[in-house]
Design a protein around this motif. Structure first.
Motif, PDB file in Angstrom:
ATOM      1  N   LEU A 109     -19.392 -14.734 -18.117  1.00 61.92           N
ATOM      2  CA  LEU A 109     -17.992 -14.512 -18.467  1.00 61.92           C
ATOM      3  C   LEU A 109     -17.458 -13.200 -17.899  1.00 61.92           C
ATOM      4  N   GLU A 147     -25.946 -19.683 -13.520  1.00 63.10           N
ATOM      5  CA  GLU A 147     -25.274 -19.380 -14.767  1.00 63.10           C
ATOM      6  C   GLU A 147     -23.883 -18.836 -14.460  1.00 63.10           C
ATOM      7  N   ILE A 201     -22.460 -16.451 -21.555  1.00 67.13           N
ATOM      8  CA  ILE A 201     -23.163 -17.068 -20.426  1.00 67.13           C
ATOM      9  C   ILE A 201     -23.179 -18.563 -20.661  1.00 67.13           C
ATOM     10  N   SER A 202     -22.816 -19.302 -19.654  1.00 64.25           N
ATOM     11  CA  SER A 202     -22.886 -20.762 -19.752  1.00 64.25           C
ATOM     12  C   SER A 202     -23.469 -21.302 -18.463  1.00 64.25           C
ATOM     13  N   ARG A 203     -23.997 -22.470 -18.556  1.00 66.17           N
ATOM     14  CA  ARG A 203     -24.526 -23.152 -17.375  1.00 66.17           C
ATOM     15  C   ARG A 203     -23.371 -23.836 -16.662  1.00 66.17           C
ATOM     16  N   VAL A 231     -27.999 -16.175 -24.076  1.00 64.23           N
ATOM     17  CA  VAL A 231     -26.639 -15.832 -24.482  1.00 64.23           C
ATOM     18  C   VAL A 231     -26.550 -14.348 -24.826  1.00 64.23           C
ATOM     19  N   GLN A 275     -14.901 -19.028 -24.671  1.00 64.99           N
ATOM     20  CA  GLN A 275     -16.160 -19.375 -24.000  1.00 64.99           C
ATOM     21  C   GLN A 275     -17.278 -18.453 -24.443  1.00 64.99           C
ATOM     22  N   THR A 276     -18.517 -18.907 -24.222  1.00 62.09           N
ATOM     23  CA  THR A 276     -19.674 -18.076 -24.524  1.00 62.09           C
ATOM     24  C   THR A 276     -19.909 -17.098 -23.376  1.00 62.09           C
ATOM     25  N   GLU A 299     -14.539 -13.316 -24.878  1.00 61.73           N
ATOM     26  CA  GLU A 299     -14.823 -14.513 -25.681  1.00 61.73           C
ATOM     27  C   GLU A 299     -13.604 -14.920 -26.497  1.00 61.73           C
ATOM     28  N   ASN A 333     -22.201 -27.192 -14.541  1.00 62.35           N
ATOM     29  CA  ASN A 333     -21.997 -28.503 -15.149  1.00 62.35           C
ATOM     30  C   ASN A 333     -23.313 -29.258 -15.280  1.00 62.35           C
TER      31      ASN A 333
END
Length: 157
Positions: A61, A58, A47-49, A9, A44-45, A39, A51
């Protein structure tokens, strides 16, 4: 900040020039500020994975906003804005902030605004929002009577 935190993150806040060549410059703070704006807007964060399926990359954002703004699809941006805001925000202001954040997360550091330019743009946005509120209050009050006229009696002497 990035040196203190080793998780993925934290990497979402780091400018490409730092990740690739560990270059320290004020422009990396501008990049991180842009990510924070994103953000706030999206909820949202950095970096997100995907689903959770294997092989899914990844989702960064700072890259996602570029795709959304390039599509020029207002509905896509509305969906991207944090649903916790409901309808209690100016969509035009959200677009302005998204574009400012987008400029802050430019790959090329020289294309990012400096801190003074950011302050100027944010100040202008606040002024516009305050002027809009004043106009809304004035237009609402001018449409409604300030008081109800007293009932006239038709008594004669």
């Amino acid at each position: 900040m990035a040196r203190c935190v080793e998780d993925d993150v934290a990497k979402g806040y780091l400018a490409p020039e730092y990740l690739e060549r560990e270059i320290l410059a004020p422009s990396i703070d501008i990049f991180a500020f842009g990510v924070i704006l994103l953000e706030v807007l999206s909820g949202q964060t950095p970096i997100s994975r995907g689903n959770g399926t294997e092989g899914e990359d990844e989702l960064v954002l700072s890259e996602k906003i570029k795709v959304i703004l390039e599509s020029e699809n207002a509905d896509e941006l509305r969906v991207w804005v944090d649903s916790a805001l409901g309808e209690n925000y100016s969509f035009d202001a959200a677009v302005t902030l998204a574009n400012l954040a987008r400029a802050c997360v430019e790959e090329e550091p020289s294309l990012r605004p400096n801190a003074g330019e950011i302050v100027e743009k944010l100040s202008r946005l606040v002024e516009e929002l305050l002027e809009g509120e004043e106009q809304l209050i004035i237009s609402e009050s001018s449409c409604k009577p300030l008081f109800k006229p007293a009932a006239t009696s038709s008594t004669t002497m």
